[in-house]
Write a protein that holds these residues in place. Structure first.
Motif, PDB file in Angstrom:
ATOM      1  N   PHE A  21       0.821  -1.202   0.000  1.00 13.07           N
ATOM      2  CA  PHE A  21       0.000   0.000   0.000  1.00 13.07           C
ATOM      3  C   PHE A  21       0.858   1.257   0.000  1.00 13.07           C
ATOM      4  N   MET A  22       1.997   1.229   0.693  1.00 12.16           N
ATOM      5  CA  MET A  22       2.903   2.370   0.690  1.00 12.16           C
ATOM      6  C   MET A  22       3.432   2.619  -0.718  1.00 12.16           C
ATOM      7  N   MET A  23       3.869   1.561  -1.383  1.00  6.85           N
ATOM      8  CA  MET A  23       4.405   1.710  -2.737  1.00  6.85           C
ATOM      9  C   MET A  23       3.321   2.196  -3.700  1.00  6.85           C
ATOM     10  N   LEU A  24       2.092   1.722  -3.530  1.00  4.22           N
ATOM     11  CA  LEU A  24       0.992   2.160  -4.381  1.00  4.22           C
ATOM     12  C   LEU A  24       0.730   3.656  -4.206  1.00  4.22           C
ATOM     13  N   ASP A  25       0.657   4.112  -2.966  1.00  8.19           N
ATOM     14  CA  ASP A  25       0.425   5.534  -2.716  1.00  8.19           C
ATOM     15  C   ASP A  25       1.580   6.394  -3.206  1.00  8.19           C
ATOM     16  N   LYS A  26       2.809   5.937  -3.018  1.00  5.42           N
ATOM     17  CA  LYS A  26       3.972   6.698  -3.488  1.00  5.42           C
ATOM     18  C   LYS A  26       3.988   6.782  -5.011  1.00  5.42           C
ATOM     19  N   SER A  27       3.615   5.684  -5.694  1.00  7.08           N
ATOM     20  CA  SER A  27       3.633   5.701  -7.157  1.00  7.08           C
ATOM     21  C   SER A  27       2.525   6.583  -7.726  1.00  7.08           C
ATOM     22  N   GLN A  28       1.423   6.720  -6.982  1.00  4.97           N
ATOM     23  CA  GLN A  28       0.328   7.573  -7.437  1.00  4.97           C
ATOM     24  C   GLN A  28       0.505   9.018  -7.005  1.00  4.97           C
ATOM     25  N   GLY A  29       1.514   9.291  -6.185  1.00  4.58           N
ATOM     26  CA  GLY A  29       1.766  10.656  -5.729  1.00  4.58           C
ATOM     27  C   GLY A  29       0.718  11.140  -4.745  1.00  4.58           C
ATOM     28  N   ALA A  30       0.224  10.260  -3.892  1.00  4.01           N
ATOM     29  CA  ALA A  30      -0.831  10.617  -2.944  1.00  4.01           C
ATOM     30  C   ALA A  30      -0.366  11.612  -1.900  1.00  4.01           C
ATOM     31  N   GLU A  31       0.937  11.793  -1.745  1.00  3.57           N
ATOM     32  CA  GLU A  31       1.475  12.700  -0.744  1.00  3.57           C
ATOM     33  C   GLU A  31       1.425  14.161  -1.200  1.00  3.57           C
ATOM     34  N   TRP A  32       1.328  14.381  -2.498  1.00  2.00           N
ATOM     35  CA  TRP A  32       1.430  15.739  -3.040  1.00  2.00           C
ATOM     36  C   TRP A  32       0.202  16.132  -3.831  1.00  2.00           C
ATOM     37  N   VAL A  33      -0.210  17.410  -3.698  1.00  2.00           N
ATOM     38  CA  VAL A  33      -1.191  17.994  -4.608  1.00  2.00           C
ATOM     39  C   VAL A  33      -0.427  18.496  -5.822  1.00  2.00           C
ATOM     40  N   VAL A  34       0.680  19.195  -5.550  1.00  2.00           N
ATOM     41  CA  VAL A  34       1.608  19.630  -6.596  1.00  2.00           C
ATOM     42  C   VAL A  34       2.993  19.154  -6.160  1.00  2.00           C
ATOM     43  N   SER A  35       3.557  18.225  -6.904  1.00  2.00           N
ATOM     44  CA  SER A  35       4.833  17.626  -6.513  1.00  2.00           C
ATOM     45  C   SER A  35       6.012  18.479  -6.996  1.00  2.00           C
ATOM     46  N   GLU A  45      10.115  23.787 -18.945  1.00  2.00           N
ATOM     47  CA  GLU A  45       9.390  24.178 -20.162  1.00  2.00           C
ATOM     48  C   GLU A  45       9.318  25.690 -20.317  1.00  2.00           C
ATOM     49  N   GLY A  46       9.881  26.437 -19.356  1.00  2.00           N
ATOM     50  CA  GLY A  46       9.922  27.891 -19.449  1.00  2.00           C
ATOM     51  C   GLY A  46       8.773  28.590 -18.748  1.00  2.00           C
ATOM     52  N   LYS A  47       7.946  27.875 -18.018  1.00  2.00           N
ATOM     53  CA  LYS A  47       6.827  28.484 -17.299  1.00  2.00           C
ATOM     54  C   LYS A  47       7.289  28.937 -15.918  1.00  2.00           C
ATOM     55  N   GLN A  48       6.489  29.778 -15.268  1.00  2.00           N
ATOM     56  CA  GLN A  48       6.829  30.260 -13.934  1.00  2.00           C
ATOM     57  C   GLN A  48       6.649  29.174 -12.884  1.00  2.00           C
ATOM     58  N   GLY A  49       5.695  28.302 -13.114  1.00  2.00           N
ATOM     59  CA  GLY A  49       5.400  27.229 -12.174  1.00  2.00           C
ATOM     60  C   GLY A  49       4.360  26.295 -12.775  1.00  2.00           C
ATOM     61  N   TYR A  50       3.880  25.375 -11.958  1.00  2.00           N
ATOM     62  CA  TYR A  50       2.896  24.395 -12.415  1.00  2.00           C
ATOM     63  C   TYR A  50       1.499  24.999 -12.330  1.00  2.00           C
ATOM     64  N   GLU A  51       0.719  24.877 -13.403  1.00  2.00           N
ATOM     65  CA  GLU A  51      -0.635  25.402 -13.411  1.00  2.00           C
ATOM     66  C   GLU A  51      -1.571  24.351 -12.813  1.00  2.00           C
ATOM     67  N   ALA A  52      -1.892  24.514 -11.525  1.00  2.00           N
ATOM     68  CA  ALA A  52      -2.705  23.543 -10.796  1.00  2.00           C
ATOM     69  C   ALA A  52      -4.147  23.552 -11.300  1.00  2.00           C
ATOM     70  N   SER A  53      -4.691  24.708 -11.523  1.00  2.00           N
ATOM     71  CA  SER A  53      -6.015  24.871 -12.126  1.00  2.00           C
ATOM     72  C   SER A  53      -5.942  26.119 -12.993  1.00  2.00           C
ATOM     73  N   PRO A  54      -6.894  26.307 -13.887  1.00  2.00           N
ATOM     74  CA  PRO A  54      -6.815  27.475 -14.775  1.00  2.00           C
ATOM     75  C   PRO A  54      -6.684  28.780 -13.993  1.00  2.00           C
ATOM     76  N   GLY A  55      -5.601  29.489 -14.242  1.00  2.00           N
ATOM     77  CA  GLY A  55      -5.346  30.760 -13.591  1.00  2.00           C
ATOM     78  C   GLY A  55      -4.602  30.664 -12.275  1.00  2.00           C
ATOM     79  N   THR A  56      -4.320  29.464 -11.802  1.00  2.00           N
ATOM     80  CA  THR A  56      -3.609  29.277 -10.540  1.00  2.00           C
ATOM     81  C   THR A  56      -2.272  28.609 -10.818  1.00  2.00           C
TER      82      THR A  56
END
Length: 95
Positions: A21-35, A45-56
């Motif tokens: 279960f630990m490996m499954l959660d780690k592989s799915q990135g369950a610990e992070w909203v934005v990793s 890619e030249g962007k300022q950061g990760y676009e989590a939702s449109p405009g954010t």
């Protein structure tokens, strides 16, 4: 001696289930909203950061609200699997 064998097998099964279960959660990135990897990729890619939702845009990693609970989840699944295994393997009393 039978109980010792059942206990050892139950411990091995419990550790295996908790680790799975630990490996499954780690592989799915369950610990992070934005990793951190998503942010690095966006900056590459030249962007300022990760676009989590449109405009954010997230410039720093964001941990999930449930990230602190994950180790308890893994432990509970492992304990449950160990108890079920031990109860299944113990010697039945004859009437």
């Amino acid at each position: 001696m039978q109980n010792l064998r059942s206990l050892i097998i139950a411990l091995v099964v419990g550790i295996a289930v908790g680790t799975a279960f630990m490996m499954l959660d780690k592989s799915q990135g369950a610990e992070w909203v934005v990793s951190p990897q998503q942010i690095e990729q966006a900056k590459a890619e030249g962007k300022q950061g990760y676009e989590a939702s449109p405009g954010t845009i997230a410039a720093l990693p964001i941990r999930s609200e449930t990230a602190d609970v994950l180790p308890f989840k893994w432990t509970m699944y492992g304990l449950l699997a160990a108890v079920v295994t031990f109860l299944t393997l113990r010697k039945k009393k004859t009437a």
